[in-house]
Design an enzyme around this catalytic site. Structure first.
Site, PDB file in Angstrom:
ATOM      1  N   THR A 190      18.854  67.386  40.129  1.00 25.27           N
ATOM      2  CA  THR A 190      17.688  67.347  39.249  1.00 25.27           C
ATOM      3  C   THR A 190      18.108  67.451  37.788  1.00 25.27           C
ATOM      4  O   THR A 190      17.270  67.591  36.905  1.00 25.27           O
ATOM      5  CB  THR A 190      16.722  68.509  39.583  1.00 25.27           C
ATOM      6  N   SER A 211      20.045  78.758  33.200  1.00 26.49           N
ATOM      7  CA  SER A 211      19.396  77.799  34.088  1.00 26.49           C
ATOM      8  C   SER A 211      19.135  76.530  33.304  1.00 26.49           C
ATOM      9  O   SER A 211      19.152  76.527  32.076  1.00 26.49           O
ATOM     10  CB  SER A 211      18.096  78.359  34.641  1.00 26.49           C
ATOM     11  N   LYS A 212      18.892  75.473  34.077  1.00 23.37           N
ATOM     12  CA  LYS A 212      18.615  74.182  33.464  1.00 23.37           C
ATOM     13  C   LYS A 212      17.449  74.286  32.501  1.00 23.37           C
ATOM     14  O   LYS A 212      17.471  73.777  31.406  1.00 23.37           O
ATOM     15  CB  LYS A 212      18.226  73.196  34.580  1.00 23.37           C
ATOM     16  N   ARG A 213      16.420  75.018  32.977  1.00 21.17           N
ATOM     17  CA  ARG A 213      15.203  75.157  32.184  1.00 21.17           C
ATOM     18  C   ARG A 213      15.483  75.754  30.808  1.00 21.17           C
ATOM     19  O   ARG A 213      14.865  75.402  29.830  1.00 21.17           O
ATOM     20  CB  ARG A 213      14.226  76.087  32.912  1.00 21.17           C
ATOM     21  N   ASN A 225      18.027  75.433  29.045  1.00 23.98           N
ATOM     22  CA  ASN A 225      19.008  74.652  28.301  1.00 23.98           C
ATOM     23  C   ASN A 225      20.407  75.259  28.335  1.00 23.98           C
ATOM     24  O   ASN A 225      21.085  75.328  27.312  1.00 23.98           O
ATOM     25  CB  ASN A 225      18.578  74.470  26.839  1.00 23.98           C
TER      26      ASN A 225
END
Ligand code: GLU
Length: 285
Positions: A14, A254-256, A258
């Site tokens: 993702t 986390s990806k969220r 950044n």
């Protein structure tokens, strides 16, 4: 002779991998390599909306750049939908699944009417509306082409599974499971023919994974995975949930949020050895 350790890294494509992923992958890889075992790579791309082929390509590229190798072919979940369907059919044959026609709005309405909204590890607990539908109404709705998800009848599943359920968490010993806190969890969505919980349990069993290494945010999910393994007669792997990596600001990576991706670190001039050290060091801190 002790059985061979089989570990795996099972990212969802993702986005690009970040340091947290690198930590997970390195842990599984090292535990396999140090014990003469096997390290498998599995792409968990069952959700066609969130997953993208270019991210799968990025995962393979980043792992190879880090210097990780894996054994055998990469298992790509979207190529194995019949496996998951067969598993759902087994559970359905045990009368542990029921179709759920509810939309989010239906569930919200029902919950508001009940007046309280208990939550489990995956969010709001389903109030059981469609579990109470009669056989005729179910058949009519299906015949009319109404889309439906498949939910696990948790109470029926618990009656069937041996109690108590537990699993071996490396470093902590045997932990008791409480799968009931998931309620009637969705095992196949309306738009996706299988759920993460179903696929991960199926694949770990199918691939003979003996030690699951993953981040601690998935610790609660293990309770449900143990229930499915027990219902389906699959051997339980051992588990090692590692702490979530924290950024310099002390917040979880986390990806969220950044978190820097491996690709960005590479672009900024860091070499694989430096990035491996960052990934491994961050978890120790
Ligand atoms: N695919 C999951 C993720 O990327 C991990 C699944 C697992 O390790 O059990 O979060």
């Amino acid at each position: 002779m002790a059985a061979t350790t089989v570990t795996r890294f099972a990212p969802s494509p993702t986005g690009r991998l970040h340091l947290g992923h690198a930590h997970s992958a390195l842990l599984g890889w090292r535990l396999a390599r140090e014990s003469g075992g096997r390290f498998l790579l599995r792409i968990e791309d069952i959700d066609p909306v969130r997953c993208r082929p270019e991210f799968t390509a990025g995962i393979l590229e980043d792992l190879a750049w880090l210097g990780l190798d894996w054994d055998g072919p990469v298992r790509v979940q979207s190529e194995h939908l019949p496996d998951y369907r067969a598993t759902l059919e087994r559970l359905s044959g045990m009368e542990l699944l029921y179709p759920c026609f509810c939309t989010r709005a239906d569930i919200a309405r029902e919950v508001a009417a009940i007046g309280h909204a208990p939550h489990g590890p995956d969010g709001l607990l389903y109030p059981g509306t469609c579990r109470r539908l009669g056989a005729t109404e179910r058949a009519e709705r299906i015949a009319a082409g109404q889309p439906y998800a498949l939910r696990l009848d948790m109470a029926a599943a618990l009656r069937r599974a041996p109690r108590p359920l537990s699993f071996l968490e490396v470093g902590r010993g045997r932990l008791r499971c409480d799968p009931a806190r998931f309620g009637d969890v969705v095992l196949a969505r309306k738009d996706i023919p299988a759920s993460y919980h179903l696929c991960v349990t199926r694949d770990d069993a199918l691939q003979g994974v003996s030690l699951v290494t993953r981040a601690a945010d998935l610790l609660p999910a293990t309770d449900l995975h143990r229930l499915l393994q027990s219902l389906l007669g699959w051997k339980a792997p051992r588990y090692r949930h590692h702490p979530l990596l924290l950024g310099a600001d002390g917040r979880r990576l986390s990806k969220r949020d950044n978190a820097p991706t491996l690709a960005a670190l590479r672009e900024a001039g860091h070499g694989p050895a430096a990035v491996r050290a960052m990934a491994e060091g961050a978890a120790r801190g």
